[in-house]
Design a protein around this motif. Structure first.
Motif, PDB file in Angstrom:
ATOM      1  N   CYS A  82      40.301  44.277  36.404  1.00 31.02           N
ATOM      2  CA  CYS A  82      39.424  45.364  35.971  1.00 31.02           C
ATOM      3  C   CYS A  82      38.899  45.102  34.566  1.00 31.02           C
ATOM      4  CB  CYS A  82      40.170  46.692  35.982  1.00 31.02           C
ATOM      5  SG  CYS A  82      40.872  47.139  37.581  1.00 31.02           S
ATOM      6  N   ILE A  83      37.672  45.558  34.338  1.00 30.25           N
ATOM      7  CA  ILE A  83      37.049  45.445  33.023  1.00 30.25           C
ATOM      8  C   ILE A  83      36.894  46.862  32.458  1.00 30.25           C
ATOM      9  CG2 ILE A  83      35.072  44.584  31.728  1.00 30.25           C
ATOM     10  CD1 ILE A  83      36.692  42.408  33.200  1.00 30.25           C
ATOM     11  N   ILE A 136      32.997  43.327  42.241  1.00 30.25           N
ATOM     12  CA  ILE A 136      32.613  41.962  42.609  1.00 30.25           C
ATOM     13  C   ILE A 136      33.690  41.422  43.547  1.00 30.25           C
ATOM     14  CG2 ILE A 136      32.135  39.634  41.755  1.00 30.25           C
ATOM     15  CD1 ILE A 136      31.704  40.960  38.957  1.00 30.25           C
ATOM     16  N   VAL A 137      33.284  40.792  44.649  1.00 34.75           N
ATOM     17  CA  VAL A 137      34.223  40.158  45.572  1.00 34.75           C
ATOM     18  C   VAL A 137      34.076  38.644  45.438  1.00 34.75           C
ATOM     19  CG1 VAL A 137      35.004  39.972  47.948  1.00 34.75           C
ATOM     20  CG2 VAL A 137      34.009  42.127  47.132  1.00 34.75           C
ATOM     21  N   VAL A 231      30.969  38.513  33.174  1.00 32.77           N
ATOM     22  CA  VAL A 231      32.323  38.970  33.495  1.00 32.77           C
ATOM     23  C   VAL A 231      33.073  37.915  34.306  1.00 32.77           C
ATOM     24  CG1 VAL A 231      33.598  40.603  34.939  1.00 32.77           C
ATOM     25  CG2 VAL A 231      31.910  41.449  33.300  1.00 32.77           C
ATOM     26  N   VAL A 232      32.439  37.385  35.351  1.00 37.62           N
ATOM     27  CA  VAL A 232      33.119  36.394  36.195  1.00 37.62           C
ATOM     28  C   VAL A 232      33.432  35.140  35.384  1.00 37.62           C
ATOM     29  CG1 VAL A 232      32.899  34.922  38.231  1.00 37.62           C
ATOM     30  CG2 VAL A 232      32.108  37.296  38.315  1.00 37.62           C
ATOM     31  N   TRP A 233      32.456  34.663  34.622  1.00 38.75           N
ATOM     32  CA  TRP A 233      32.696  33.484  33.768  1.00 38.75           C
ATOM     33  C   TRP A 233      33.846  33.748  32.803  1.00 38.75           C
ATOM     34  CZ3 TRP A 233      31.857  33.888  28.401  1.00 38.75           C
ATOM     35  CH2 TRP A 233      32.120  32.718  27.678  1.00 38.75           C
ATOM     36  N   TYR A 234      33.815  34.897  32.138  1.00 36.39           N
ATOM     37  CA  TYR A 234      34.824  35.203  31.127  1.00 36.39           C
ATOM     38  C   TYR A 234      36.221  35.288  31.735  1.00 36.39           C
ATOM     39  CZ  TYR A 234      37.110  37.597  27.226  1.00 36.39           C
ATOM     40  OH  TYR A 234      37.971  37.931  26.204  1.00 36.39           O
ATOM     41  N   VAL A 235      36.349  36.013  32.832  1.00 35.66           N
ATOM     42  CA  VAL A 235      37.670  36.157  33.456  1.00 35.66           C
ATOM     43  C   VAL A 235      38.223  34.798  33.861  1.00 35.66           C
ATOM     44  CG1 VAL A 235      38.900  37.112  35.451  1.00 35.66           C
ATOM     45  CG2 VAL A 235      37.262  38.534  34.212  1.00 35.66           C
ATOM     46  N   SER A 236      37.334  33.896  34.312  1.00 37.83           N
ATOM     47  CA  SER A 236      37.796  32.575  34.765  1.00 37.83           C
ATOM     48  C   SER A 236      38.375  31.723  33.639  1.00 37.83           C
ATOM     49  CB  SER A 236      36.664  31.810  35.452  1.00 37.83           C
ATOM     50  OG  SER A 236      35.774  31.219  34.505  1.00 37.83           O
ATOM     51  N   ILE A 247      36.975  42.214  41.357  1.00 37.84           N
ATOM     52  CA  ILE A 247      36.807  42.542  39.939  1.00 37.84           C
ATOM     53  C   ILE A 247      36.054  43.858  39.846  1.00 37.84           C
ATOM     54  CG2 ILE A 247      35.938  41.840  37.689  1.00 37.84           C
ATOM     55  CD1 ILE A 247      35.966  38.959  38.600  1.00 37.84           C
ATOM     56  N   ASN A 248      36.719  44.891  39.329  1.00 43.01           N
ATOM     57  CA  ASN A 248      36.056  46.154  39.024  1.00 43.01           C
ATOM     58  C   ASN A 248      35.383  46.028  37.660  1.00 43.01           C
ATOM     59  OD1 ASN A 248      36.968  47.429  41.361  1.00 43.01           O
ATOM     60  ND2 ASN A 248      38.807  48.220  40.392  1.00 43.01           N
ATOM     61  N   THR A 249      34.105  46.362  37.587  1.00 42.11           N
ATOM     62  CA  THR A 249      33.299  45.980  36.429  1.00 42.11           C
ATOM     63  C   THR A 249      33.078  47.082  35.405  1.00 42.11           C
ATOM     64  OG1 THR A 249      31.283  46.445  37.692  1.00 42.11           O
ATOM     65  CG2 THR A 249      32.085  44.165  37.691  1.00 42.11           C
TER      66      THR A 249
END
Length: 288
Positions: A82-83, A136-137, A231-236, A247-249
């Motif tokens: 979650c963000i 995001i899935v 968000v996806v880049w950062y979490v990775s 990922i809840n945004t």
């Protein structure tokens, strides 16, 4: 395409929603055991052509959705990431500074339930709250993505998420946010997983939520501080994302915590929420 899971909890059947009729779906049990990480990875690798061909040939059994329970569109997500504070107006109503980097917390995976399943107010709760969010899935393993532009290649699709929260547990009982976010039933998801190609501009989607018919949240993903790709880049950079992860945004303004009258949820309340193109949810609050 819009994928869903139909049937009793723990015995859902994978399905494809009809393009022209939201009361009809097509049974995918002959192609996959479930809408899970393995299916989503194949979907990204192989595309939707095979399913489209079978559909055109009339080879997929028809499912009548009338009276059927709709489950979460992803089975057993490996992680729910979650963000927090990711909308400018929500950060403002919370009295928080705009984050310099995305705020990451985790949510227990067994919080994930169907879009219309009962949500339980936890024992001892006085501050149960709602949060409509874009989910995001993830469809491919992602670690250390080189740039936000690489995110598109690992996203299988999007869904409506309700990041239900208990604010006292989250903020007033010490420790991390997780215990205010991980109570049972605290993440209704769905009704559908909508593939990215069907969503269009993911940063221009309206999000709305009502409680007992009263509008509470009315925002747009354009209000995100950190967009979907970022968000996806950062979490990775910190977690290995796996197929099936959610990922809840973040949520726009209007949560009960941010309102002057603090209208927290009570048993018997009804939440209804939607995101443009991703469907609607409806939950009745019960007692744990």
């Amino acid at each position: 395409m819009r994928f869903l899971r139909v049937g009793p909890f723990g015995a859902e059947r994978p399905a494809l929603l009809a393009a022209d009729d939201e009361t009809r779906a097509y049974d995918l049990s002959g192609l996959t055991g479930d809408i899970d990480g393995a299916f989503l990875e194949r979907l990204l690798d192989e595309g939707t052509e095979r399913i489209g061909t079978l559909l055109a040939q009339g080879a997929l059994p028809v499912l009548d959705l009338a009276g059927q329970r709709i489950g979460a569109p992803v089975a057993r997500p490996p992680k729910v990431v979650c963000i927090g504070l990711n909308y400018r107006d929500h950060a403002a109503e919370a009295g928080a500074e705009i984050p310099a980097e995305p705020v990451i917390f985790m949510k227990a995976t067994n919080t994930v339930v169907g879009p219309d399943d009962e949500v339980l107010v936890p024992r001892g709760s006085g501050k149960t709250d709602y949060e409509v969010e874009l989910a995001i899935v993830i469809g491919r393993t992602a670690r250390y993505l080189a740039s936000p532009a690489d995110a598109d290649a690992v996203i299988a699709g999007y869904a409506v998420s309700n990041d239900v929260s208990e604010r006292e547990f989250q903020l007033e009982r010490g420790g991390t946010w997780d215990k205010g976010k991980s109570c049972e039933t605290f993440n209704p998801l769905g009704p559908w997983l909508v593939t990215a190609d069907e969503v269009g501009d993911v940063q221009r989607l309206g999000l709305r939520l009502t409680v007992n018919g009263e509008p509470r949240q009315d925002g747009s993903t354009a209000g995100m501080i950190f967009d979907v790709r970022h968000v996806v880049w950062y979490v990775s950079q910190f977690l290995v994302l796996e197929p099936g992860d959610i990922i809840n945004t973040g949520t726009p303004a209007g949560v009960a915590m941010g309102r002057a009258d603090k209208p927290y949820l009570q048993p018997g309340d009804v939440m209804e929420l939607e995101i443009d193109g991703l469907g609607r949810q409806r939950q009745v609050l019960g007692k744990a």
